[in-house]
Write a protein that holds these residues in place. Structure first.
Motif, short mmCIF file in Angstrom:
data_model
loop_
_atom_site.label_atom_id
_atom_site.label_comp_id
_atom_site.label_asym_id
_atom_site.label_seq_id
_atom_site.Cartn_x
_atom_site.Cartn_y
_atom_site.Cartn_z
N ASN A 116 0.84 -1.18 0.00
CA ASN A 116 0.00 0.00 0.00
C ASN A 116 0.89 1.24 0.00
O ASN A 116 1.59 1.52 0.95
CB ASN A 116 -0.91 -0.02 1.23
N ALA A 169 -0.25 4.37 -0.38
CA ALA A 169 -1.05 5.56 -0.11
C ALA A 169 -0.69 6.20 1.22
O ALA A 169 -0.50 5.52 2.21
CB ALA A 169 -2.53 5.20 -0.13
N THR A 228 -6.05 7.42 3.11
CA THR A 228 -7.09 6.50 2.68
C THR A 228 -8.44 7.16 2.91
O THR A 228 -8.71 7.66 4.00
CB THR A 228 -7.02 5.18 3.47
N HIS A 265 -12.32 6.16 2.78
CA HIS A 265 -13.24 5.02 2.70
C HIS A 265 -14.64 5.54 2.45
O HIS A 265 -15.23 6.21 3.29
CB HIS A 265 -13.18 4.21 4.00
N TYR A 317 -10.69 0.10 -5.79
CA TYR A 317 -9.62 0.91 -5.21
C TYR A 317 -9.06 1.81 -6.30
O TYR A 317 -8.69 1.34 -7.37
CB TYR A 317 -8.52 0.02 -4.66
N MET A 319 -5.63 6.66 -1.53
CA MET A 319 -6.32 5.44 -1.92
C MET A 319 -7.79 5.64 -1.61
O MET A 319 -8.19 5.77 -0.45
CB MET A 319 -5.80 4.21 -1.17
N ILE A 345 -11.34 4.05 -1.48
CA ILE A 345 -12.05 2.77 -1.43
C ILE A 345 -13.51 3.10 -1.62
O ILE A 345 -14.10 3.80 -0.79
CB ILE A 345 -11.82 2.07 -0.09
#
Length: 172
Positions: free
Chosen positions: A112, A114, A117, A119, A130, A142, A144
């Protein structure tokens, strides 16, 4: 060619969400009982404490429900969180022309890359994707999320040429 795409995704309720709601209801009931027992016959605590505890509980339980909206306009993608179907909060705006990778396979934990993140998925493991994007403020992000086919096609149209070619060859 202008590209405009919107998608609304409801977050699936989890066991933790249900436990939060039950805890909030129990807390409101306890506060209400304490107000009634401590107030005597007529007191401002009785008139303001009980309705206040109930109103706060209802507001907090409603705020557990959330949805995510993905808005793609040309090469910009906005991700908004809609809380209790009444308030909107912008989570992030990304430039799809700076995308580094877009995959539906879970990235390896040790791979990973990133720094940040975001989400914003429905919570269903089967429809998660992703997207790795370079962001000016947050470094490599990243995202999600849970795009449908129309949103995936809109993203693929806007990513850089090398990534688009790779994604289109994997789709065949």
């Amino acid at each position: 060619m202008d590209c405009v795409c919107e998608q609304l995704v409801a977050k699936k309720r989890t066991g933790a969400d249900v436990l939060k709601a039950i805890g909030l209801i129990l807390a409101a009931a306890i506060v209400s009982m304490l107000c009634v027992l401590g107030a005597g016959f007529i007191s401002p605590i009785l008139f303001f404490g009980v309705p206040g505890a109930i109103a706060l509980c209802v507001w907090l339980v409603r705020n557990i429900n959330s949805e995510y909206e993905y808005i793609i306009t040309n090469n910009q993608m906005d991700v908004d969180k809609i809380i209790a179907k009444s308030r909107r909060k912008r989570m992030i705006t990304i430039d799809l022309s700076k995308a580094q990778d877009f995959t539906e396979k879970k990235p390896p934990v040790n791979g990973n890359r990133a720094k940040t993140t975001v989400h914003a998925s429905s919570g269903n493991e089967n429809d998660v994707a992703y997207l790795f994007v370079e962001h000016g403020d947050y470094g490599t992000v990243m995202l999600i999320f849970s795009p449908n086919e129309k949103t995936k096609k809109a993203i693929v149209q806007q990513v850089p040429g090398m990534l688009r070619t790779r994604l289109q060859s994997h789709a065949k």
